[in-house]
Design an enzyme around this catalytic site. Structure first.
Site, PDB file in Angstrom:
ATOM      1  CG  ASP A  36      -1.919   1.137   1.177  1.00 38.32           C
ATOM      2  OD1 ASP A  36      -3.072   0.877   0.813  1.00 38.32           O
ATOM      3  OD2 ASP A  36      -1.539   2.281   1.503  1.00 38.32           O
ATOM      4  CG  ASN A  76      -3.868  11.398  -5.884  1.00 33.03           C
ATOM      5  OD1 ASN A  76      -3.077  11.406  -6.817  1.00 33.03           O
ATOM      6  ND2 ASN A  76      -4.648  10.372  -5.606  1.00 33.03           N
ATOM      7  CG  ASP A 112      -3.113   8.383 -12.349  1.00 34.90           C
ATOM      8  OD1 ASP A 112      -3.531   7.946 -11.261  1.00 34.90           O
ATOM      9  OD2 ASP A 112      -3.846   8.829 -13.257  1.00 34.90           O
ATOM     10  CD  GLU A 132      -4.494   4.250  -1.939  1.00 37.34           C
ATOM     11  OE1 GLU A 132      -4.788   4.652  -0.811  1.00 37.34           O
ATOM     12  OE2 GLU A 132      -5.264   4.370  -2.923  1.00 37.34           O
TER      13      GLU A 132
END
Length: 322
Positions: free
Chosen positions: A198, A206, A215, A241
């Site tokens: 993770d 973000n 991304d 993620e």
């Protein structure tokens, strides 16, 4: 031989020559007696070079060998035909003693071509073979269409199994493979491990840098996972993620070593931005070794719980499930 109509006689040669299907006729001595215009156009070899010769192979092959009509004249059994056209022929369902075949001829045209060809015996009134007739058709476009369809179907299957962003396998494929690997580990009493990864603080990445850069972080992590995979391993995008690496034939100790290698390498990556700033990220990893009798959901859940334990320990670490 002639056919007769109200205007007079028409020779069989003229009929053959007007046939739009490439046609070859040989006699019992393997001499070419008809090589029609369509055959001359297809092969690039004029009839004047073929009529009366036994060189019909020259239009199709780099060295002397029988064409299908030659085998018919010799009364070849199926095993003999198989010697030259293995896996490419079958008996005709319409004509006794005839065969149909399909093969690729690399010397035809700029890129070669596929030909569908048939050969049938010519018999006298007593049923003795006195020659053979062979027809040939260019089926290259059909083959290209079939290949394009197969490629399209394979591409669709690949897209249905992979994650669009990272190129890793998707969650549906993970469950399929995990069921198979657990069954194999159970059957042969072999080790099996799994790690869940993770990306730490991904929402903050973000929020600060935007989703495109987020991304980019995920694709970088996916690339690193692929680089660290061994031959039998498989990697999957498990969630937004989250990622999973399935490790057949791997006990916990080796799985922990691989997980630590992935963690350390990812922590050292810097993704440059236009303003000279760089993005860095870390990953928390949970590792679980399959226990005999354990189902796939329990195995995944234990690895997930180890990820949460890694988060509680401060992130950027590897935890082995209890």
């Amino acid at each position: 031989m002639y056919l007769t109509n109200s205007g007079g006689q028409i020779s069989l040669s003229r009929i053959f020559d007007g046939n739009p299907v490439a046609t070859i006729v040989i006699d019992s001595e393997h001499r070419v007696i008809h090589w029609n215009r369509a055959c001359a156009v297809m092969t690039g070899v004029p009839a004047s070079e073929m009529i009366g010769s036994r060189d019909q192979w020259r239009a199709f092959y780099p060295g002397p060998r029988p064409i299908l009509a030659d085998l018919i004249v010799d009364g070849a059994v199926e095993s003999k035909v198989d010697t030259f056209y293995h896996g490419k022929f079958h008996r005709s369902e319409l004509i006794e003693g005839a065969y149909e075949a399909e093969d690729f001829f690399p010397a035809f045209g700029e890129h070669g071509c596929w030909l569908f060809f048939t050969a049938a015996p010519i018999c006298d009134d007593q049923g003795r073979i006195i020659g053979a007739i062979e027809t040939l058709q260019n089926v290259t476009e059909r083959h290209r269409a079939e290949e394009a369809l197969r490629a399209s179907e394979e591409r669709y299957r690949e897209l249905s199994r992979t994650d669009a962003l990272t190129g890793l396998l998707n969650t549906r494929t993970l469950w399929e493979h995990l069921l198979h690997e657990i069954a194999r580990a159970q059957r042969y009493a072999r080790p099996l491990s799994l790690m869940v990864l993770d990306c730490d603080d991904f929402k903050a990445i973000n929020d600060r840098f935007g989703h495109l850069e987020g991304d980019r972080v995920l694709t970088e992590l996916a690339a690193l996972i692929r680089a660290c995979e061994r031959g039998s391993d498989s990697a999957y995008r498990y969630g937004g993620e989250e990622f999973v690496i399935l490790l057949p034939e791997t006990a916990a100790t080796a799985a922990m070593q691989l997980a630590e290698r992935v963690r350390a390498r990812f922590a050292g990556i810097r993704l440059p931005l236009a303003d000279a700033e760089a993005i860095s990220a870390t990953v928390s990893i949970g590792v679980a070794e399959w226990r005999p009798g354990e189902d796939e959901q329990t195995l995944i859940r234990r690895a997930d719980e180890a990820v949460y334990a890694a988060k509680r320990r401060g992130k950027n670490c590897v935890v082995l499930a209890g």
